[in-house]
Write a protein that holds these residues in place. Structure first.
Motif, PDB file in Angstrom:
ATOM      1  N   THR A 268      60.480  36.522  25.515  1.00 21.83           N
ATOM      2  CA  THR A 268      60.922  35.271  26.134  1.00 21.83           C
ATOM      3  C   THR A 268      60.447  34.065  25.328  1.00 21.83           C
ATOM      4  O   THR A 268      59.597  34.178  24.435  1.00 21.83           O
ATOM      5  CB  THR A 268      60.372  35.159  27.558  1.00 21.83           C
ATOM      6  OG1 THR A 268      58.932  35.045  27.500  1.00 21.83           O
ATOM      7  CG2 THR A 268      60.758  36.371  28.401  1.00 21.83           C
ATOM      8  N   ASP A 269      60.980  32.899  25.681  1.00 21.86           N
ATOM      9  CA  ASP A 269      60.552  31.657  25.029  1.00 21.86           C
ATOM     10  C   ASP A 269      59.043  31.459  25.174  1.00 21.86           C
ATOM     11  O   ASP A 269      58.365  31.051  24.228  1.00 21.86           O
ATOM     12  CB  ASP A 269      61.288  30.462  25.638  1.00 21.86           C
ATOM     13  CG  ASP A 269      62.749  30.410  25.232  1.00 21.86           C
ATOM     14  OD1 ASP A 269      63.124  31.071  24.237  1.00 21.86           O
ATOM     15  OD2 ASP A 269      63.520  29.709  25.910  1.00 21.86           O
ATOM     16  N   ARG A 301      69.046  34.388  22.220  1.00 22.26           N
ATOM     17  CA  ARG A 301      67.904  34.046  23.062  1.00 22.26           C
ATOM     18  C   ARG A 301      68.179  34.294  24.545  1.00 22.26           C
ATOM     19  O   ARG A 301      67.249  34.507  25.318  1.00 22.26           O
ATOM     20  CB  ARG A 301      67.504  32.579  22.836  1.00 22.26           C
ATOM     21  CG  ARG A 301      66.948  32.317  21.469  1.00 22.26           C
ATOM     22  CD  ARG A 301      65.797  33.255  21.105  1.00 22.26           C
ATOM     23  NE  ARG A 301      64.652  33.066  21.977  1.00 22.26           N
ATOM     24  CZ  ARG A 301      63.990  34.053  22.576  1.00 22.26           C
ATOM     25  NH1 ARG A 301      64.343  35.324  22.408  1.00 22.26           N
ATOM     26  NH2 ARG A 301      62.964  33.782  23.352  1.00 22.26           N
ATOM     27  N   ASN A 305      65.469  36.259  26.801  1.00 25.80           N
ATOM     28  CA  ASN A 305      64.941  35.599  27.995  1.00 25.80           C
ATOM     29  C   ASN A 305      65.364  36.280  29.291  1.00 25.80           C
ATOM     30  O   ASN A 305      64.962  35.837  30.375  1.00 25.80           O
ATOM     31  CB  ASN A 305      65.384  34.143  28.015  1.00 25.80           C
ATOM     32  CG  ASN A 305      64.551  33.271  27.112  1.00 25.80           C
ATOM     33  OD1 ASN A 305      63.328  33.304  27.139  1.00 25.80           O
ATOM     34  ND2 ASN A 305      65.207  32.477  26.271  1.00 25.80           N
TER      35      ASN A 305
END
Length: 308
Positions: A268-269, A301, A305
């Motif tokens: 994840t970010d 992404r 995520n």
């Protein structure tokens, strides 16, 4: 004489009566849909997937289908075997694959090569262990997937799909995402931009090892050169590094892209935030994110995520 022979040949061919072509020979399809006793809704979904993307989602197939490849081998490699799943869980498996894979792909990509020609859904993929004397229940190794040519078989089409926790689903998603993206890149369905390889210096001397918490200076220098971990301990979360000596540096380009794809699709970010403070890592991260979004319309992404 040569001219007379050629003229004679032309005369003979021109006089030959044309054979009738006859009725066209129908081309048989590889698989007939619907296959079996899945629900009408699940069978309709499989038919729609084939109509839209030309890919067969199969739950009735043979060991030969499972192993089929254009190349043959006379080696003594161990053979995996497959156990078919209960058709009652076909709908659950289709929903699972959509949620961890297909929903992240744009229509244009799915209609090109984004979905393999055959996606086989099984209960179990197993391989008998070597030797003898294994305790009952330990005779086999079990696998979540098998990739052969333009075919991927996914295991797990059983009642467990209905009891997966969010953490279990995420863990399965991460395993299978890695497999799928390796398939894309190794099959050249997705490419790697040349700019990515121009950031870090693979011609330089190998970074100092060992790379671990006991040697923070080595790890810091390694990150400054633009390199990410290639895995994390399942219990402690401690990162593991692909570079562990002289030999690993000889395949640094491949190790580098594999580690970035792994992190971009499975972290994840928040998990990547600390790494993005390193300029070269951030540069390579941006190159890949922008490339897959611009060229293929894939938000890599969004995959990383995803939570459940």
């Amino acid at each position: 004489m040569k001219k007379i022979f050629i003229i004679g040949c032309l005369f003979l061919f021109s006089c030959k009566k044309d054979a009738e072509i006859g009725a066209p020979i129908p081309i048989e399809v590889d698989y007939v849909l619907p296959q079996g006793n899945a629900s009408a809704e699940a069978n309709a979904k499989i038919q729609q997937l084939y109509d839209n993307y030309g890919s067969y989602f199969l739950y009735v197939f043979t060991q030969k289908d499972f192993e089929w490849t254009q190349a043959t081998s006379t080696g003594a490699s161990k053979i995996d075997s497959v156990v078919l799943g209960n058709p009652a869980y076909v709908g659950d498996m289709l929903s699972f694959l959509d949620d961890i894979w297909l929903k992240f792909l744009p229509e244009s990509f799915k209609k090109s090569q984004g979905i393999p020609y055959r996606v086989m859904m099984a209960d179990t993929i197993k391989q008998r262990r070597g030797g003898t004397g294994w305790p009952p229940g330990m005779e086999f190794l079990y696998f979540d997937y098998k990739v052969v040519g333009k075919s991927i078989t996914f295991a797990g089409m059983n009642s467990s799909l209905r009891t997966l926790t969010a953490a279990q689903k995420l863990a399965k998603k991460n395993i299978l995402t890695g497999v799928i993206w390796n398939y894309y890149i190794n099959s050249k369905i997705l490419d790697v931009p040349a700019a990515f390889y121009n950031v870090s210096n693979y011609a330089a001397a190998a970074p100092a090892t060992p790379l671990n918490a006991a040697n923070p200076a080595n790890v810091e220098a390694y990150r400054q050169k633009g390199f990410l971990p290639n895995g994390y301990n399942a219990v402690s979360g401690v990162p593991t590094e692909w570079h562990n000596g002289t030999f690993s540096w000889t395949t640094a380009r491949t190790n580098d892209i594999n580690s970035f794809i792994f992190n971009l699709t499975q972290r994840t970010d928040a998990q990547l935030q600390s790494y993005l403070t390193y300029p070269l890592i951030k540069q390579k991260y941006d190159i890949l994110v922008n490339h897959y979004k611009t060229k293929y319309n894939i938000d890599i992404r969004a995959i990383g995520n995803a939570t459940y």
